[in-house]
Enzyme design. Structure first.
Site, PDB file in Angstrom:
ATOM      1  N   GLY A  35     -17.405 -35.827 -45.378  1.00 29.82           N
ATOM      2  CA  GLY A  35     -17.920 -36.780 -44.412  1.00 29.82           C
ATOM      3  C   GLY A  35     -16.814 -37.522 -43.685  1.00 29.82           C
ATOM      4  O   GLY A  35     -15.654 -37.555 -44.131  1.00 29.82           O
ATOM      5  N   GLY A  37     -16.265 -41.235 -41.360  1.00 28.21           N
ATOM      6  CA  GLY A  37     -16.848 -42.490 -40.913  1.00 28.21           C
ATOM      7  C   GLY A  37     -15.806 -43.380 -40.280  1.00 28.21           C
ATOM      8  O   GLY A  37     -14.652 -42.983 -40.068  1.00 28.21           O
ATOM      9  N   LYS A  55     -10.461 -39.456 -50.481  1.00 27.54           N
ATOM     10  CA  LYS A  55     -10.663 -40.217 -49.243  1.00 27.54           C
ATOM     11  C   LYS A  55      -9.330 -40.617 -48.620  1.00 27.54           C
ATOM     12  O   LYS A  55      -8.499 -41.268 -49.252  1.00 27.54           O
ATOM     13  CB  LYS A  55     -11.509 -41.463 -49.471  1.00 27.54           C
ATOM     14  CG  LYS A  55     -11.729 -42.237 -48.155  1.00 27.54           C
ATOM     15  CD  LYS A  55     -12.900 -43.187 -48.199  1.00 27.54           C
ATOM     16  CE  LYS A  55     -13.160 -43.796 -46.819  1.00 27.54           C
ATOM     17  NZ  LYS A  55     -14.320 -44.700 -46.824  1.00 27.54           N
ATOM     18  N   ASP A 146     -23.014 -51.851 -45.439  1.00 21.49           N
ATOM     19  CA  ASP A 146     -23.477 -50.687 -44.675  1.00 21.49           C
ATOM     20  C   ASP A 146     -24.429 -49.845 -45.526  1.00 21.49           C
ATOM     21  O   ASP A 146     -24.142 -48.692 -45.860  1.00 21.49           O
ATOM     22  CB  ASP A 146     -22.278 -49.857 -44.225  1.00 21.49           C
ATOM     23  CG  ASP A 146     -22.649 -48.835 -43.155  1.00 21.49           C
ATOM     24  OD1 ASP A 146     -23.724 -48.988 -42.536  1.00 21.49           O
ATOM     25  OD2 ASP A 146     -21.873 -47.891 -42.943  1.00 21.49           O
TER      26      ASP A 146
END
Length: 317
Positions: A35, A37, A55, A146
């Protein structure tokens, strides 16, 4: 070498690439992207820890902030609130230095896909689990920020909602640093973006609405009235009308209070279903046997479903 800034762009690392930490010398073989973001890019990788989520932050401050959050919750007693943190390091490339951290890879199904497969009735189970975790998070002095289906995943054995991304987690009292419009009360004009429990509870209500409608309606000139209309026009949401409207309007003081009302509603619904005769009252003998059997089956399924939900709520969660 300089530190690479990746703001507003996704990091692209080919599968098979070996990432070696500058300080700890741990090696990670990239499998695929998971992913991207506003705060960074996440990859699935093989390592000595097994499969991990790697990450890479858009900047050093992003990594530092998220690592501190993960470390904070590693000391919280009981079940894990966040993915387990394994390693924090830098990766030196020919373009510059990239900061990253390795965390637990949570294998499961997205919340939205799980509800599509299992049915909307499971939404209340996942909402209860989520509210329980949020209550603990709020007690520690944080809000999720979020909160949206994309940041939640459902694992099997046991079937449980887990958090994927802590990029939006914010200290209570500060300004929310990351949000998604549909799940943000500020976007709907129903509150500010101050980090407080009610901000997360608004998002929980919007997650339930999305689970029932599977769409993201745009706001108009009367946001509050529009959300009320969506709830009252959707049969799946009518039983939860009071709870959803209270959450949307910021009327809960804690996640525990909202969870308690969910439990009460489920208990009352289960009790009402059990009081109904399996085939219902059938004064008109001309009704077909097939229709009777269908109604009886539906009533039985509903009864068993709510009984199971109540069991999970009271004895497992």
């Amino acid at each position: 070498m300089t530190t690479i800034s990746l703001k507003n762009q996704a990091l692209k690392i080919p599968p098979g690439t070996i990432v070696i930490g500058k300080w700890h010398q741990n090696q990670y073989q990239i499998i695929k992207p998971l992913g991207y973001g506003a705060q960074g890019t996440v990859y699935l990788a093989n390592s000595d820890y097994g499969r991990v989520a790697l990450k890479f932050g858009n900047d050093n401050s992003t990594i530092t902030s998220e690592v501190n959050i993960l470390k904070s919750f590693s000391h919280v007693q009981g079940e894990a609130l966040t993915p387990k943190l394994y390693d924090v390091d830098d990766w030196i490339t020919n373009r510059g230095t990239l900061s990253f951290y390795a965390m637990e890879y949570i294998n499961g199904t997205s919340l939205t896909e799980c509800i599509k497969v299992r049915g909307f009735e499971w939404t209340s189970v996942f909402a209860l689990q989520l509210l329980k975790s949020l209550h603990r998070l709020h007690e520690e002095g944080w809000v999720f920020g979020d909160l949206k289906p994309e940041n939640l995943i459902v694992t099997s054995r046991p079937l449980k909602v887990r958090w994927l991304d802590v990029g939006g987690v914010t200290r209570i009292g500060r300004s929310i640093k990351e949000y998604s419009e549909f799940y943000d009360r500020g976007y709907w004009g129903l509150g500010d973006r101050k980090a407080e429990p009610s901000y997360d509870l608004f998002a929980v209500a919007m997650i339930v609405i999305h689970a029932a409608t599977m769409r993201h309606p745009q706001k108009g000139h009367r946001p509050s009235q529009e959300l009320m209309t969506i709830i009252r026009n959707e049969p799946k949401l009518l039983p939860y009308e009071t709870i959803l409207l209270k959450a949307i309007n910021g009327q809960y003081s804690s996640a525990a209070d909202m969870r308690h009302e969910f439990v009460t509603l489920i208990s009352e619904t289960k009790t009402n279903e059990q009081r109904k005769p399996v085939y219902g009252h059938q004064p008109n003998r001309s009704r077909s046997k097939k229709k009777k059997e269908w109604k009886g089956t539906l009533a039985l399924v509903l009864t068993l479903t709510f009984a199971y939900v109540l069991y999970i709520t009271l004895f497992i969660m």
